[in-house]
Scaffold this motif. Structure first.
Motif, PDB file in Angstrom:
ATOM      1  N   MET A  28       0.847  -1.189   0.000  1.00 42.94           N
ATOM      2  CA  MET A  28       0.000   0.000   0.000  1.00 42.94           C
ATOM      3  C   MET A  28       0.886   1.244   0.000  1.00 42.94           C
ATOM      4  N   ILE A  29       0.742   2.071  -1.040  1.00 38.51           N
ATOM      5  CA  ILE A  29       1.562   3.267  -1.192  1.00 38.51           C
ATOM      6  C   ILE A  29       0.676   4.503  -1.059  1.00 38.51           C
ATOM      7  N   ALA A  30       1.136   5.509  -0.310  1.00 37.81           N
ATOM      8  CA  ALA A  30       0.425   6.790  -0.194  1.00 37.81           C
ATOM      9  C   ALA A  30       1.245   7.881  -0.866  1.00 37.81           C
ATOM     10  N   ILE A  31       0.595   8.641  -1.747  1.00 39.07           N
ATOM     11  CA  ILE A  31       1.216   9.828  -2.345  1.00 39.07           C
ATOM     12  C   ILE A  31       0.344  11.019  -1.977  1.00 39.07           C
ATOM     13  N   ALA A  32       0.865  11.872  -1.107  1.00 38.89           N
ATOM     14  CA  ALA A  32       0.105  13.004  -0.571  1.00 38.89           C
ATOM     15  C   ALA A  32       0.702  14.318  -1.048  1.00 38.89           C
ATOM     16  N   GLY A  33      -0.101  15.372  -0.917  1.00 38.47           N
ATOM     17  CA  GLY A  33       0.359  16.697  -1.300  1.00 38.47           C
ATOM     18  C   GLY A  33      -0.798  17.659  -1.368  1.00 38.47           C
ATOM     19  N   ALA A  34      -0.486  18.915  -1.521  1.00 35.25           N
ATOM     20  CA  ALA A  34      -1.515  19.957  -1.601  1.00 35.25           C
ATOM     21  C   ALA A  34      -2.282  19.847  -2.919  1.00 35.25           C
ATOM     22  N   PRO A  35      -3.502  20.416  -2.968  1.00 39.98           N
ATOM     23  CA  PRO A  35      -4.221  20.449  -4.249  1.00 39.98           C
ATOM     24  C   PRO A  35      -3.429  21.261  -5.270  1.00 39.98           C
ATOM     25  N   GLY A  36      -3.285  20.706  -6.466  1.00 44.44           N
ATOM     26  CA  GLY A  36      -2.512  21.381  -7.496  1.00 44.44           C
ATOM     27  C   GLY A  36      -1.031  21.075  -7.478  1.00 44.44           C
ATOM     28  N   LEU A  97      -9.255   1.268   2.906  1.00 45.33           N
ATOM     29  CA  LEU A  97      -7.820   0.999   2.838  1.00 45.33           C
ATOM     30  C   LEU A  97      -7.457  -0.294   3.572  1.00 45.33           C
ATOM     31  N   LYS A  98      -8.061  -0.501   4.739  1.00 44.13           N
ATOM     32  CA  LYS A  98      -7.785  -1.721   5.508  1.00 44.13           C
ATOM     33  C   LYS A  98      -8.307  -2.952   4.772  1.00 44.13           C
ATOM     34  N   ARG A  99      -9.452  -2.809   4.117  1.00 44.46           N
ATOM     35  CA  ARG A  99     -10.005  -3.916   3.333  1.00 44.46           C
ATOM     36  C   ARG A  99      -9.099  -4.239   2.157  1.00 44.46           C
ATOM     37  N   LEU A 100      -8.593  -3.204   1.495  1.00 39.54           N
ATOM     38  CA  LEU A 100      -7.680  -3.423   0.380  1.00 39.54           C
ATOM     39  C   LEU A 100      -6.389  -4.074   0.846  1.00 39.54           C
ATOM     40  N   LYS A 101      -5.878  -3.643   1.988  1.00 40.58           N
ATOM     41  CA  LYS A 101      -4.623  -4.205   2.481  1.00 40.58           C
ATOM     42  C   LYS A 101      -4.790  -5.672   2.868  1.00 40.58           C
ATOM     43  N   ILE A 133       0.035  -4.031  -5.937  1.00 42.62           N
ATOM     44  CA  ILE A 133       0.398  -2.741  -5.353  1.00 42.62           C
ATOM     45  C   ILE A 133      -0.747  -1.753  -5.540  1.00 42.62           C
ATOM     46  N   ILE A 134      -1.190  -1.129  -4.447  1.00 40.85           N
ATOM     47  CA  ILE A 134      -2.212  -0.083  -4.491  1.00 40.85           C
ATOM     48  C   ILE A 134      -1.525   1.256  -4.289  1.00 40.85           C
ATOM     49  N   VAL A 135      -1.697   2.156  -5.235  1.00 33.77           N
ATOM     50  CA  VAL A 135      -1.144   3.510  -5.123  1.00 33.77           C
ATOM     51  C   VAL A 135      -2.300   4.451  -4.802  1.00 33.77           C
ATOM     52  N   CYS A 136      -2.365   4.891  -3.555  1.00 27.60           N
ATOM     53  CA  CYS A 136      -3.417   5.803  -3.104  1.00 27.60           C
ATOM     54  C   CYS A 136      -2.878   7.224  -3.121  1.00 27.60           C
ATOM     55  N   TRP A 148      -7.663  11.215  10.831  1.00 24.35           N
ATOM     56  CA  TRP A 148      -6.805  10.983   9.672  1.00 24.35           C
ATOM     57  C   TRP A 148      -5.463  10.389  10.062  1.00 24.35           C
ATOM     58  N   ASN A 149      -5.036  10.635  11.293  1.00 19.22           N
ATOM     59  CA  ASN A 149      -3.737  10.121  11.731  1.00 19.22           C
ATOM     60  C   ASN A 149      -3.713   8.596  11.825  1.00 19.22           C
ATOM     61  N   LEU A 150      -4.879   7.959  11.683  1.00 20.63           N
ATOM     62  CA  LEU A 150      -4.951   6.497  11.702  1.00 20.63           C
ATOM     63  C   LEU A 150      -4.607   5.891  10.337  1.00 20.63           C
ATOM     64  N   LEU A 151      -4.459   6.732   9.322  1.00 16.46           N
ATOM     65  CA  LEU A 151      -4.211   6.213   7.980  1.00 16.46           C
ATOM     66  C   LEU A 151      -2.760   5.806   7.753  1.00 16.46           C
ATOM     67  N   LYS A 152      -1.826   6.613   8.215  1.00 20.41           N
ATOM     68  CA  LYS A 152      -0.417   6.388   7.874  1.00 20.41           C
ATOM     69  C   LYS A 152       0.071   4.978   8.210  1.00 20.41           C
ATOM     70  N   PRO A 153      -0.296   4.408   9.368  1.00 21.82           N
ATOM     71  CA  PRO A 153       0.192   3.057   9.678  1.00 21.82           C
ATOM     72  C   PRO A 153      -0.283   1.984   8.695  1.00 21.82           C
ATOM     73  N   ILE A 154      -1.323   2.277   7.921  1.00 15.33           N
ATOM     74  CA  ILE A 154      -1.819   1.292   6.953  1.00 15.33           C
ATOM     75  C   ILE A 154      -0.863   1.163   5.770  1.00 15.33           C
ATOM     76  N   PHE A 155      -0.145   2.241   5.471  1.00 15.35           N
ATOM     77  CA  PHE A 155       0.697   2.276   4.271  1.00 15.35           C
ATOM     78  C   PHE A 155       2.079   1.687   4.530  1.00 15.35           C
ATOM     79  N   ASP A 156       2.621   1.064   3.490  1.00 13.52           N
ATOM     80  CA  ASP A 156       3.967   0.502   3.559  1.00 13.52           C
ATOM     81  C   ASP A 156       5.020   1.508   3.109  1.00 13.52           C
ATOM     82  N   LEU A 157       4.603   2.475   2.305  1.00 13.57           N
ATOM     83  CA  LEU A 157       5.504   3.521   1.826  1.00 13.57           C
ATOM     84  C   LEU A 157       4.704   4.801   1.669  1.00 13.57           C
TER      85      LEU A 157
END
Length: 218
Positions: A28-36, A97-101, A133-136, A148-157
């Motif tokens: 599970m991959i997270a790619i975060a950032g501001a809008p735009g 996300l947990k279901r996907l993982k 591989i899931i790229v979120c 929202w702070n519960l999300l980060k531990p779900i991701f591997d990168l």
């Protein structure tokens, strides 16, 4: 090669390394950032690069499908601020996300946000059990704010896309212009909603595993 392509290949290389270390378990991959910031484009290219590798299957999972409906936001008095952190279903996203993982189901239907009509379409994308591989991608995937702070531990990168504010402003204005908005509406959306959200995302996100730059965002 553009900086977007460079960033995508850098993330894909790190992902493949992590995948090998996980011995084939779903990643599970997270790619975060501001809008735009260009995170959606980078995430799409990461998926393309990964799918070009032999024996690897990747799928894109955008966070925007968990927008509250406009009718709900109107009742909340938050419709003018659509895109702010409280206008998303954080718990729904976390459970998906947990279901996907867990990868126990043969297929998972996920919602997809249709920007042309500003509505999330339920079951807009199917992710099969065979996907490795899931790229979120999304604005608040690394937020320190509860829940929202519960999300980060779900991701591997985890990845954060850095971009200068002037480039954010330029990219956001161009985005809204492409949807036919006039200058006054564009200025209101960008200066009163998108940029304040972007500043909050940049200051309120947890430290990622890696950062990439996108000077082409504007």
């Amino acid at each position: 090669m553009s900086s977007v392509e460079d960033s995508a290949r850098e993330i894909a290389a790190r992902t493949l390394q992590q995948f090998a270390e996980n011995k084939g378990w779903r990643l599970m991959i997270a790619i975060a950032g501001a809008p735009g910031s260009g995170k959606s484009t980078i995430a799409e290219q990461v998926v393309d690069v990964l799918n070009g590798e032999s024996g690897v299957s990747a799928a894109l999972f955008p966070m925007d499908g968990f927008h509250y409906d406009d009718a709900v936001l109107k009742d909340m008095g938050r419709l003018p601020y659509k895109g702010a952190i409280d206008t998303f279903d954080a718990h729904g996203l976390r459970h998906t996300l947990k279901r996907l993982k867990a990868n126990e189901d043969d297929v998972v239907a996920v919602p997809v946000f249709d920007r042309s009509i500003e509505i999330a379409r339920a079951g807009g994308r199917l992710i099969s059990q065979s996907v490795n591989i899931i790229v979120c991608e999304g604005n608040y995937l690394l937020s320190r704010q509860e829940p929202w702070n519960l999300l980060k531990p779900i991701f591997d990168l985890t990845v954060f896309v850095d971009v200068a504010e002037d480039d954010l402003r330029s990219g956001l204005r161009e985005r809204w212009r492409s949807f036919g908005l006039g200058d006054a509406d564009i200025t209101r959306k960008v200066e009163e909603n998108d940029l304040p959200n972007g500043r909050a995302i940049i200051s309120g996100s947890d430290e990622p595993d890696m950062r990439v730059k996108n000077p082409d965002a504007g």
